[in-house]
Each structure stands twice: as structure tokens, then as C-alpha cells.
Write a protein that holds these residues in place. Sequence first.
Motif, PDB file in Angstrom:
ATOM      1  N   PRO A 181      -1.496  -6.840  -5.762  1.00  0.00           N
ATOM      2  CA  PRO A 181      -2.910  -6.656  -6.112  1.00  0.00           C
ATOM      3  C   PRO A 181      -3.846  -7.083  -4.986  1.00  0.00           C
ATOM      4  O   PRO A 181      -3.523  -7.958  -4.172  1.00  0.00           O
ATOM      5  CB  PRO A 181      -3.105  -7.568  -7.328  1.00  0.00           C
ATOM      6  N   GLY A 182      -4.996  -6.461  -4.986  1.00  0.00           N
ATOM      7  CA  GLY A 182      -6.114  -6.958  -4.204  1.00  0.00           C
ATOM      8  C   GLY A 182      -6.933  -7.900  -5.069  1.00  0.00           C
ATOM      9  O   GLY A 182      -6.390  -8.648  -5.885  1.00  0.00           O
ATOM     10  N   GLU A 227      -6.420  -5.498 -16.757  1.00  0.00           N
ATOM     11  CA  GLU A 227      -5.707  -4.451 -17.480  1.00  0.00           C
ATOM     12  C   GLU A 227      -5.149  -3.390 -16.543  1.00  0.00           C
ATOM     13  O   GLU A 227      -4.114  -2.773 -16.839  1.00  0.00           O
ATOM     14  CB  GLU A 227      -6.636  -3.801 -18.514  1.00  0.00           C
ATOM     15  N   ASP A 228      -5.811  -3.158 -15.409  1.00  0.00           N
ATOM     16  CA  ASP A 228      -5.301  -2.185 -14.446  1.00  0.00           C
ATOM     17  C   ASP A 228      -3.954  -2.639 -13.883  1.00  0.00           C
ATOM     18  O   ASP A 228      -3.016  -1.851 -13.749  1.00  0.00           O
ATOM     19  CB  ASP A 228      -6.292  -2.002 -13.292  1.00  0.00           C
ATOM     20  N   VAL A 229      -3.874  -3.910 -13.546  1.00  0.00           N
ATOM     21  CA  VAL A 229      -2.637  -4.464 -13.012  1.00  0.00           C
ATOM     22  C   VAL A 229      -1.552  -4.444 -14.079  1.00  0.00           C
ATOM     23  O   VAL A 229      -0.396  -4.093 -13.815  1.00  0.00           O
ATOM     24  CB  VAL A 229      -2.873  -5.895 -12.486  1.00  0.00           C
ATOM     25  N   ALA A 230      -1.912  -4.792 -15.306  1.00  0.00           N
ATOM     26  CA  ALA A 230      -0.945  -4.777 -16.408  1.00  0.00           C
ATOM     27  C   ALA A 230      -0.385  -3.378 -16.637  1.00  0.00           C
ATOM     28  O   ALA A 230       0.814  -3.207 -16.894  1.00  0.00           O
ATOM     29  CB  ALA A 230      -1.603  -5.301 -17.691  1.00  0.00           C
ATOM     30  N   ASN A 231      -1.225  -2.348 -16.535  1.00  0.00           N
ATOM     31  CA  ASN A 231      -0.763  -0.975 -16.726  1.00  0.00           C
ATOM     32  C   ASN A 231       0.301  -0.599 -15.706  1.00  0.00           C
ATOM     33  O   ASN A 231       1.319   0.027 -16.047  1.00  0.00           O
ATOM     34  CB  ASN A 231      -1.943  -0.003 -16.617  1.00  0.00           C
ATOM     35  N   LEU A 232       0.072  -0.966 -14.458  1.00  0.00           N
ATOM     36  CA  LEU A 232       1.042  -0.656 -13.411  1.00  0.00           C
ATOM     37  C   LEU A 232       2.354  -1.393 -13.645  1.00  0.00           C
ATOM     38  O   LEU A 232       3.446  -0.808 -13.544  1.00  0.00           O
ATOM     39  CB  LEU A 232       0.462  -1.022 -12.045  1.00  0.00           C
ATOM     40  N   ILE A 233       2.267  -2.667 -13.988  1.00  0.00           N
ATOM     41  CA  ILE A 233       3.470  -3.457 -14.230  1.00  0.00           C
ATOM     42  C   ILE A 233       4.267  -2.891 -15.406  1.00  0.00           C
ATOM     43  O   ILE A 233       5.500  -2.784 -15.347  1.00  0.00           O
ATOM     44  CB  ILE A 233       3.094  -4.930 -14.473  1.00  0.00           C
ATOM     45  N   ARG A 242      12.817   4.476 -13.880  1.00  0.00           N
ATOM     46  CA  ARG A 242      14.218   4.074 -13.767  1.00  0.00           C
ATOM     47  C   ARG A 242      14.817   4.266 -12.378  1.00  0.00           C
ATOM     48  O   ARG A 242      15.826   3.640 -12.056  1.00  0.00           O
ATOM     49  CB  ARG A 242      15.063   4.842 -14.782  1.00  0.00           C
ATOM     50  N   THR A 243      14.205   5.109 -11.526  1.00  0.00           N
ATOM     51  CA  THR A 243      14.744   5.297 -10.177  1.00  0.00           C
ATOM     52  C   THR A 243      13.914   4.589  -9.107  1.00  0.00           C
ATOM     53  O   THR A 243      14.122   4.798  -7.916  1.00  0.00           O
ATOM     54  CB  THR A 243      14.853   6.796  -9.814  1.00  0.00           C
ATOM     55  N   ILE A 244      12.984   3.747  -9.537  1.00  0.00           N
ATOM     56  CA  ILE A 244      12.121   3.039  -8.581  1.00  0.00           C
ATOM     57  C   ILE A 244      12.651   1.627  -8.364  1.00  0.00           C
ATOM     58  O   ILE A 244      12.762   0.844  -9.307  1.00  0.00           O
ATOM     59  CB  ILE A 244      10.671   2.981  -9.089  1.00  0.00           C
ATOM     60  N   THR A 245      12.986   1.304  -7.142  1.00  0.00           N
ATOM     61  CA  THR A 245      13.427  -0.053  -6.807  1.00  0.00           C
ATOM     62  C   THR A 245      13.215  -0.308  -5.324  1.00  0.00           C
ATOM     63  O   THR A 245      13.151   0.636  -4.517  1.00  0.00           O
ATOM     64  CB  THR A 245      14.902  -0.275  -7.188  1.00  0.00           C
ATOM     65  N   GLY A 246      13.069  -1.572  -4.977  1.00  0.00           N
ATOM     66  CA  GLY A 246      13.003  -1.975  -3.583  1.00  0.00           C
ATOM     67  C   GLY A 246      11.701  -1.702  -2.875  1.00  0.00           C
ATOM     68  O   GLY A 246      11.602  -1.896  -1.666  1.00  0.00           O
ATOM     69  N   THR A 247      10.672  -1.275  -3.602  1.00  0.00           N
ATOM     70  CA  THR A 247       9.426  -0.902  -2.946  1.00  0.00           C
ATOM     71  C   THR A 247       8.261  -1.718  -3.487  1.00  0.00           C
ATOM     72  O   THR A 247       8.408  -2.492  -4.431  1.00  0.00           O
ATOM     73  CB  THR A 247       9.156   0.609  -3.106  1.00  0.00           C
ATOM     74  N   GLU A 248       7.099  -1.541  -2.864  1.00  0.00           N
ATOM     75  CA  GLU A 248       5.912  -2.311  -3.237  1.00  0.00           C
ATOM     76  C   GLU A 248       4.770  -1.359  -3.580  1.00  0.00           C
ATOM     77  O   GLU A 248       4.534  -0.379  -2.862  1.00  0.00           O
ATOM     78  CB  GLU A 248       5.488  -3.227  -2.088  1.00  0.00           C
ATOM     79  N   TYR A 249       4.081  -1.662  -4.670  1.00  0.00           N
ATOM     80  CA  TYR A 249       2.949  -0.862  -5.113  1.00  0.00           C
ATOM     81  C   TYR A 249       1.667  -1.665  -4.955  1.00  0.00           C
ATOM     82  O   TYR A 249       1.490  -2.702  -5.591  1.00  0.00           O
ATOM     83  CB  TYR A 249       3.137  -0.415  -6.564  1.00  0.00           C
ATOM     84  N   VAL A 250       0.789  -1.166  -4.094  1.00  0.00           N
ATOM     85  CA  VAL A 250      -0.487  -1.827  -3.831  1.00  0.00           C
ATOM     86  C   VAL A 250      -1.517  -1.324  -4.826  1.00  0.00           C
ATOM     87  O   VAL A 250      -1.650  -0.113  -5.044  1.00  0.00           O
ATOM     88  CB  VAL A 250      -0.955  -1.560  -2.394  1.00  0.00           C
ATOM     89  N   ILE A 251      -2.242  -2.260  -5.439  1.00  0.00           N
ATOM     90  CA  ILE A 251      -3.316  -1.894  -6.369  1.00  0.00           C
ATOM     91  C   ILE A 251      -4.549  -2.689  -5.957  1.00  0.00           C
ATOM     92  O   ILE A 251      -4.771  -3.817  -6.400  1.00  0.00           O
ATOM     93  CB  ILE A 251      -2.904  -2.125  -7.845  1.00  0.00           C
ATOM     94  N   ASP A 252      -5.332  -2.093  -5.048  1.00  0.00           N
ATOM     95  CA  ASP A 252      -6.427  -2.836  -4.422  1.00  0.00           C
ATOM     96  C   ASP A 252      -7.694  -2.035  -4.227  1.00  0.00           C
ATOM     97  O   ASP A 252      -8.599  -2.451  -3.515  1.00  0.00           O
ATOM     98  CB  ASP A 252      -5.963  -3.379  -3.064  1.00  0.00           C
TER      99      ASP A 252
END
Length: 259
Positions: A181-182, A227-233, A242-252
Motif C-alpha cells: 500500500p501507499g 476498504e480498498d486494501v481489504a478488497n485486494l487482499i 489460484r495461479t498468483i504467487t511470488g509477486t507484489e501488488y502495489v495499491i497506491d
Amino acid sequence: MTGFVSLEGKRALITSGTRGAGAATVALFRELGARVLTSARSRPDTLGEEMFVGADLTTAEGCATLAAAVRGRLGGVDVIVHMLGGSSSPAGGYAALGDADWTRELDLNLMPAVRIDRELVPAMVAQGHGVVIHVTSIQRQLPLPGATTAYAAAKAALSTYSKSLSKEVSPKGVRVVRVSPGWIETEAAVRLAERLAKEAGTDYEGGKRIIMDSLGGIPIGGPSKPEDVANLIAFLASDRARTITGTEYVIDGGTVPTA
């Protein structure tokens, strides 16, 4: 998110779930059908005792207490969300930071995740599935030298640790992802904006502008809501990802400049 994402029947641990984005994540997980256990040093009136564990996660003992509660109350865990983080180091740049400041930042922002994962991830591997979400920060890429050097370094360490863990356990069925998060408009952020506004002789929106300017601007014009961060999580924790792993999602809101 209801209807598109389900966490029905998932057993979830969400650390630091009593305020801000943590509280929003706890509420959403419950709405989506998860059984949730959360922790903090003290329980707010809004949470029942059945879903709360009082523990100081900056200590090895506190992490062990929480892990034991997860095993005892939930019978194991399917999702771990490491929300805990923050900073209390003094301003003044690197020279103002003593060994105690560095230790405190690492004990808050890195070691709880390391310790809790060590306690609980082996059982995820044994059951053949699970999701671990580490909440990092854009500060790992965009540190503010005058105020957040130790915090930013600790979050960078958490991000690197998370990537390494993902490479180890993803082939065994356990996904590991990062959410970065930002600035989030939490209760603490509101208080900060109000204080800055008072000092500058402006209103709350002016206080928010001071913070945004210190970050180099937020292209969408304002901070994320909890709530925006909670939605992404919640999406990343669900089977939809199910196929997403090892990466980072920026929400800023576009704060970090990218090519």
C-alpha cells in the motif's frame, strides 16, 4: 466483492486486525464467509473474545502464543495475512537512528511474519494448500530519508523474505504474495493530516495535500481507503487468484513513478 469472491469455510489469521486496513480486512473476510482470528495487544469492544488473541507480536513469545491459538481455535489455517507494521523512529535521517531504533523497526515490521510463518506454514505445506499474504509498503521503493529509513528497510527485507518463501513453498501448494500500500486514509492518517493542517493554518484537505506533496503526489488525487486494501487482499486470498504467487501488488493511486 460479494458474489465474485468467496472465502467460505476458509480459516484465516489476520494480524493487527483491530484498526485501519486490518479491521477492514477482518470485516470483509467475515462477510465473505471466512472464520477469522485476529490479534493486537488489546481487544477493542467491537471484537468478540472468540475471534481475538491478545499478544505482543514484536516478541517471540507473543508470536508463539498466537500460533498456538490458531491451532487450538481454528484447527489450522488456510490464509495468513500479515497486516502488522508501523514506525515510531525519530525523524532526522540515518544519523538519528540508534541500534534500538533499528531493532524496534525490524521486530515490528519483519520478525512477526518470519516467526508466525515458521510456526504455521509447515502445516499448510502438509495439507497441500494455503495462502500467505505479506503487507509491505511502497516505502520499500520510495523511502523518505528524513523519517522512514529504518521502516522502509524493514519492509524491503519483508518483501525479499516473502519472495524467497514463495519460491520454496509454492511448488508445494502454498501461494505467497505481497500487497504494497501507499498512503491509506486510516484513523492515524486522519489525525496526522489534521495536525499538519493545524500547524500550517489550513483545513483537513490542506493537511492531506501536505502529505501527498511529501510523497511526490498521488495521481488519482487522494489516498486509498482501508476498504480498498481489504478488497485486494480478499481477492488474492481467494481461489479466484489460484495461479498468483511470488509477486507484489502495489495499491497506491499511482504514487510510485513507473516506466
